[in-house]
Motif scaffolding. Sequence first.
Motif, mmCIF file in Angstrom:
data_model
loop_
_atom_site.group_PDB
_atom_site.id
_atom_site.type_symbol
_atom_site.label_atom_id
_atom_site.label_comp_id
_atom_site.label_asym_id
_atom_site.label_seq_id
_atom_site.Cartn_x
_atom_site.Cartn_y
_atom_site.Cartn_z
ATOM 1 N N LEU A 127 1.096 -1.187 -0.050
ATOM 2 C CA LEU A 127 -0.111 -0.042 -0.001
ATOM 3 C C LEU A 127 1.135 1.247 -0.067
ATOM 4 O O LEU A 127 0.399 2.133 -0.800
ATOM 5 C CB LEU A 127 -0.950 0.023 1.168
ATOM 6 C CG LEU A 127 -2.138 -1.042 1.188
ATOM 7 C CD1 LEU A 127 -2.990 -0.889 2.564
ATOM 8 C CD2 LEU A 127 -2.895 -0.567 0.089
ATOM 9 N N GLU A 128 1.870 1.173 0.725
ATOM 10 C CA GLU A 128 2.810 2.338 0.803
ATOM 11 C C GLU A 128 3.415 2.616 -0.582
ATOM 12 O O GLU A 128 3.583 3.841 -0.943
ATOM 13 C CB GLU A 128 3.907 2.315 1.771
ATOM 14 C CG GLU A 128 3.450 2.179 3.649
ATOM 15 C CD GLU A 128 4.505 2.338 4.353
ATOM 16 O OE1 GLU A 128 5.354 3.009 4.080
ATOM 17 O OE2 GLU A 128 4.321 1.575 5.332
ATOM 18 N N ALA A 129 3.971 1.376 -1.139
ATOM 19 C CA ALA A 129 4.591 1.843 -2.288
ATOM 20 C C ALA A 129 3.588 2.193 -3.659
ATOM 21 O O ALA A 129 3.957 3.005 -4.323
ATOM 22 C CB ALA A 129 5.262 0.499 -2.995
ATOM 23 N N ILE A 130 2.250 1.819 -3.606
ATOM 24 C CA ILE A 130 1.291 2.128 -4.280
ATOM 25 C C ILE A 130 0.828 3.425 -4.328
ATOM 26 O O ILE A 130 0.789 4.527 -5.423
ATOM 27 C CB ILE A 130 0.143 1.286 -4.235
ATOM 28 C CG1 ILE A 130 0.286 -0.142 -4.755
ATOM 29 C CG2 ILE A 130 -1.078 1.740 -5.396
ATOM 30 C CD1 ILE A 130 -0.647 -1.092 -4.300
ATOM 31 N N PHE A 131 0.502 3.936 -2.981
ATOM 32 C CA PHE A 131 0.095 5.492 -2.788
ATOM 33 C C PHE A 131 1.695 6.438 -2.896
ATOM 34 O O PHE A 131 1.368 7.546 -3.391
ATOM 35 C CB PHE A 131 -0.278 5.581 -1.523
ATOM 36 C CG PHE A 131 -1.854 5.200 -1.551
ATOM 37 C CD1 PHE A 131 -2.613 5.969 -1.899
ATOM 38 C CD2 PHE A 131 -2.252 3.788 -1.231
ATOM 39 C CE1 PHE A 131 -4.119 5.669 -2.096
ATOM 40 C CE2 PHE A 131 -3.244 3.512 -1.123
ATOM 41 C CZ PHE A 131 -4.511 4.458 -1.441
ATOM 42 N N THR A 132 2.802 6.050 -2.878
ATOM 43 C CA THR A 132 3.853 6.656 -3.197
ATOM 44 C C THR A 132 3.901 7.273 -4.503
ATOM 45 O O THR A 132 4.034 8.172 -4.826
ATOM 46 C CB THR A 132 5.172 6.003 -2.713
ATOM 47 O OG1 THR A 132 5.373 5.958 -1.243
ATOM 48 C CG2 THR A 132 6.483 6.928 -3.109
ATOM 49 N N LYS A 133 3.539 6.266 -5.413
ATOM 50 C CA LYS A 133 3.590 6.268 -6.804
ATOM 51 C C LYS A 133 2.524 7.296 -7.599
ATOM 52 O O LYS A 133 2.519 8.332 -7.996
ATOM 53 C CB LYS A 133 3.626 4.943 -7.604
ATOM 54 C CG LYS A 133 3.833 5.143 -9.045
ATOM 55 C CD LYS A 133 3.622 3.798 -9.715
ATOM 56 C CE LYS A 133 4.097 3.859 -11.286
ATOM 57 N NZ LYS A 133 3.892 2.502 -11.852
ATOM 58 N N ALA A 134 1.130 6.980 -6.674
ATOM 59 C CA ALA A 134 0.022 7.575 -7.328
ATOM 60 C C ALA A 134 0.016 9.054 -6.594
ATOM 61 O O ALA A 134 -0.246 9.940 -7.322
ATOM 62 C CB ALA A 134 -0.982 6.860 -6.462
ATOM 63 N N ASP A 135 0.626 9.247 -5.712
ATOM 64 C CA ASP A 135 0.633 10.786 -4.930
ATOM 65 C C ASP A 135 1.601 11.684 -5.611
ATOM 66 O O ASP A 135 1.414 12.752 -5.730
ATOM 67 C CB ASP A 135 0.917 10.620 -3.333
ATOM 68 C CG ASP A 135 -0.304 10.462 -2.511
ATOM 69 O OD1 ASP A 135 -1.208 10.085 -3.142
ATOM 70 O OD2 ASP A 135 -0.425 10.962 -1.347
ATOM 71 N N ALA A 136 2.686 10.894 -5.996
ATOM 72 C CA ALA A 136 3.998 11.403 -6.789
ATOM 73 C C ALA A 136 3.238 12.130 -8.085
ATOM 74 O O ALA A 136 3.605 13.232 -8.549
ATOM 75 C CB ALA A 136 4.887 10.695 -6.880
#
Length: 339
Positions: A109-118
């Motif tokens: 989840l952290e990896a997915i949202f790091t990419k999405a928020d960037a």
Amino acid sequence: MVAVVLGVLLLQLGFITSYVAAFHQPTPRDIPIGVIADAGLPAGVDQQVTDKLNAIDGRPLQARVLANTYEARNLIADREIMGAYLISPTGTDTLITASGAGTSAATALEAIFTKADAAQHRTFVVRDEVPVSVHDNRGLSGFYLAIGWVVGGYLLAASIGLMIGAPRTLREAGVHTAIMAGYAAASGFLGALITTHLLGTFTGHLLPLSLLGFGVVFATGIFTMGLRAAVGILAVPLAILIFVVLGNPSAGGAFGSNVLPTFWATIGRWITPGAGTEGVRSIVYFHGTGVLQPVATLTLYAVVGLALVLGFTARAARPTRPVAPQVPATATATATATA
């Protein structure tokens, strides 16, 4: 000898194939999360974000709109979702995770949202709603505890089969079953005692973990004994195939079902290592929520194992009906002529 060598080779290759195939490329898939819009945001923002998350290539998330963080906490506690995303009007959002349900999903989840928020020029902070114990590194202790119970169960059953053999009477079957039950009770309690009191990993859960341990050991052991009664010496490689080659990589230890390939994610909960691992998580981190499915799996193995032991023992112990000797036709004809 050739058959033994080939059999061991096949098990070895199966072990390598199963573990590498399960772990070589973990990919998030349908991780259930909630999306919450904080106060001060326009109506419909939460649904827009939800739609974008569900449209990510590969469908790593299964997002839905939630009313507030209170609902999110309840759903996490009920194990209906594995996280939530709180959208803030400040631009710094909050990702709520539950590493107690599986650190691999929380990390994903952290990896997915790091990419999405960037991509959206936003940032987020992480709040772990159900953190793993400080003595439970990456949440793997429950997995190793379950594996220890499983190994003890099938090793004792295999040892009894090799040294004593399958039971020849129902009385012997009852004795073997009682030995397995006593061993399961002792090893279940001692495994729980080590992790709760000696190591302090799962403090305060001695009784429920002891009961779970009994179930894991007995289900694994009696099922292996049932295989021994049914197929003889082939029970040992079959037990290794089921509980080690297939059961260990699919148990949800290093990687949970939401990041494992579909095959392993599907079978994991229906093999005793996975049932034990999930049972420990349910007891330790979620107050028993979700433990019914592992209990159902262990009950199934125990019932099938008992049925195999008793059924094949009764069949082997059934007395054979003596065959009446047949009088040769020539002797009958001679006796008739003499008369």
